[in-house]
Write an enzyme that holds these catalytic residues in place. Structure first.
Site, PDB file in Angstrom:
ATOM      1  N   HIS A 272      -7.989  -4.873  -1.286  1.00  0.00           N
ATOM      2  CA  HIS A 272      -6.355  -4.488  -0.995  1.00  0.00           C
ATOM      3  C   HIS A 272      -5.873  -5.340   0.449  1.00  0.00           C
ATOM      4  O   HIS A 272      -4.858  -4.880   0.994  1.00  0.00           O
ATOM      5  CB  HIS A 272      -6.648  -2.888  -0.369  1.00  0.00           C
ATOM      6  CG  HIS A 272      -5.324  -2.065  -0.194  1.00  0.00           C
ATOM      7  ND1 HIS A 272      -4.406  -2.045  -1.222  1.00  0.00           N
ATOM      8  CD2 HIS A 272      -4.822  -1.503   0.856  1.00  0.00           C
ATOM      9  CE1 HIS A 272      -3.338  -1.712  -0.717  1.00  0.00           C
ATOM     10  NE2 HIS A 272      -3.643  -0.914   0.461  1.00  0.00           N
TER      11      HIS A 272
ATOM     12  N   SER B 273       0.549  -1.245   0.059  1.00  0.00           N
ATOM     13  CA  SER B 273       0.018   0.025  -0.127  1.00  0.00           C
ATOM     14  C   SER B 273       0.821   1.238  -0.007  1.00  0.00           C
ATOM     15  O   SER B 273       1.801   1.404  -0.829  1.00  0.00           O
ATOM     16  CB  SER B 273      -0.991  -0.030   1.331  1.00  0.00           C
ATOM     17  OG  SER B 273      -1.741   0.963   1.021  1.00  0.00           O
TER      18      SER B 273
ATOM     19  N   ASP C 235      -8.000  -4.471  -6.552  1.00  0.00           N
ATOM     20  CA  ASP C 235      -7.437  -3.606  -5.397  1.00  0.00           C
ATOM     21  C   ASP C 235      -7.586  -2.216  -5.819  1.00  0.00           C
ATOM     22  O   ASP C 235      -7.095  -1.615  -7.131  1.00  0.00           O
ATOM     23  CB  ASP C 235      -5.974  -3.976  -5.361  1.00  0.00           C
ATOM     24  CG  ASP C 235      -5.365  -3.209  -3.841  1.00  0.00           C
ATOM     25  OD1 ASP C 235      -5.927  -2.236  -3.602  1.00  0.00           O
ATOM     26  OD2 ASP C 235      -4.416  -3.428  -3.680  1.00  0.00           O
TER      27      ASP C 235
END
Length: 514
Positions: free
Chosen positions: A497, A340, A404
């Protein structure tokens, strides 16, 4: 009026009200643009007196929907900042309370016997919400990987990741996941579960969030004569509104002749402050020209008035430690990784090393491996870094799982100019790997993808109940993960995610048949 080259663009949601945002969307009011956008010298917009206080024209009118969505999301996140923080704080305490006392029934039993265990933040038993969503801590093949590290030139022989060396990919992803934990948890897992050597852990000053929130740790495969040095940056915290705002941030700073870079990520590394834009130039050029070759200079201070000495910054702190480790371990290569937001910082770190002409350090780079990483700059920056990371073999690998949302941010469009670069290892919902130039549905909100995205989220929610039966107990999803997938029925890009998907992709992935 004058037209000049862009040096920076800052999106400022706080400078206008909701009514200004509506006017911007419906009628494209120029004064509203001037409220929300601050820029200096542009090609894509027409400006007055070298800033955006005058008329803003050009292509920005055609993309006001993108600006509207970005500002609206950030305003909503800001409103819920404290409720999100309190929810996360309470939820993490509750999850640890249950886990330390052996579920709900165990909690009641311990209360009756007066043996209640109270979670203590910062201890090796206090696990983050990410750690509860995916409770796996052991590596894919710890023992075999430890033995392989003893082989001469093991890292050099395995520069190319993928199905060819699943254990290394797993180490990089698990390190990215472990970065969400506190120092004591990280140290315990690295030393006792992975049988490696924990080096250090840092909570560094983030000039965008105005707090010490840039978290990073370093490990080696062994204490002496190490072959691998691994640097892992922490990613987006689920209940941290500022982290999500950073992902939705569109402001950029242009490095002359190199390209545009995400301003929020630069600030997270401690390389400037948007409140005084000249600090970016000072950190990127003036200061480093004086301090790069001196280990005795305190490089953690950008401006004495704005940056007190005790506020260490991630880039300078990690760079200084990395140089020391490379000197100590003469045969070692280093890897940078992150999930991320951590992935964005992971690729930005070597980018800064190149800009600062750290040639000797970059020669020892084995690879950059990111998971669910947002875009960090424009195509010009990508071409510049590809020249340094793709020869003689690719060293930058960007893993993306299915739908995602985060890798599709900030938007890839002609206004904000954000572009991915490097090798994209894309995994679909069946964990089939395919090397692509860009993940499908690059900006996520394409209308033709809406129905498939929601159907896929429903399929993943149903599958979460069967993972343990299909693939074994190691893949059984926690009830926290199942609830997170339930959220995905409404916000599918968020549940996709989850680190669970990335660990599963690495361990269960198979290459697409041609």
């Amino acid at each position: 009026m004058a037209t000049s080259k862009v040096t920076f663009l800052i999106v400022k949601p706080e400078n206008g009200a909701i009514w200004d945002l509506v006017r911007l969307l419906i009628v494209g009011d120029k004064k509203c643009y001037a409220k929300f956008l601050e820029c200096s010298g542009v090609d894509d917009y027409v400006v007055e007196e070298d800033d955006c206080n005058g008329s803003v024209g050009g292509e920005v009118d055609d993309l006001r929907w993108v600006i509207f969505v970005s500002i609206l999301v950030r305003k909503i996140l800001k409103v819920f900042e404290k409720p999100l923080e309190w929810t996360g704080y309470f939820l993490e305490f509750l999850l640890n309370l249950f886990s330390l006392n052996g579920s709900f029934l165990g909690l009641l039993y311990n209360i009756l016997l007066g043996k209640l265990v109270i979670p203590q933040r910062g201890t090796e038993t206090f696990i983050s919400s990410i750690g509860h969503i995916d409770g796996r801590i052991n590596l894919y093949k710890t023992e075999s990987l430890t033995k392989e590290f003893t082989q001469p030139d093991f890292i050099d022989k395995n520069l190319q990741p993928g199905m060819g060396h699943r254990s290394l990919m797993d180490l990089y992803m698990m390190s990215s996941k472990l970065a969400y934990e506190n120092e004591n948890v990280v140290k315990n897992v690295v030393n006792h579960h992975w049988k490696m050597h924990f080096v250090d852990f840092y909570n560094c000053w983030n000039d965008y969030q105005k707090e010490s929130s840039t978290q990073v740790f370093i490990l080696c495969d062994k204490p002496k004569d190490a072959n691998l040095i691994l640097i892992s940056f922490r990613g987006t915290e689920p209940f941290d509104a500022d982290d999500w705002i950073t992902d939705f941030e569109y402001s950029w700073y242009e490095i002359p002749n190199l390209g545009k870079v995400h301003m929020g990520f630069l600030e997270a590394l401690g390389l400037g402050n948007r409140e005084n834009v000249t600090t970016f130039h000072e950190q990127l050029f003036v200061k480093n020209a004086k301090s790069t070759n001196s280990e005795n200079v305190d490089v953690t201070i950008a401006h004495p008035q704005q940056q007190p000495p005790e506020r260490s910054t991630a880039y300078h702190t990690v760079r200084r430690k990395l140089k020391s480790l490379l000197t100590e371990h003469e045969n070692a290569r280093f890897v940078v990784t992150g999930h991320s937001l951590g992935g964005a910082l992971a690729i930005l770190f070597p980018t800064m090393l190149v800009i600062h002409e750290e040639t000797d350090v970059m020669k020892r780079l084995s690879g950059v491996h990111t998971y669910g990483q947002p875009r960090i700059g424009n195509r010009q920056l990508g071409k510049f870094m590809e020249a340094h990371l793709e020869h003689p073999v690719p060293k930058y690998f960007r893993v993306v799982y299915n739908n995602d949302l985060v890798p599709r941010l900030p938007y890839d469009d002609k206004t904000f100019l954000y572009k991915h670069f490097g090798v994209c290892m894309y995994y679909n919902c069946l964990y089939v790997e395919q090397n692509v130039h860009e993940e499908p549905n690059r900006n996520f909100f394409g209308l033709r993808f809406v129905l498939p995205v929601y159907l896929n989220a429903a399929w993943e929610f149903i599958r979460s109940f069967t993972m343990g039966y299909i693939y074994g107990s190691e893949y059984k999803e926690s009830w926290e993960s199942v609830l997170f997938r339930l959220v995905g029925l409404f916000l599918p890009g968020i549940s996709a995610h989850s680190p669970v998907n990335y660990v599963n992709s690495v361990r269960l992935g198979r290459q697409k048949s041609v």
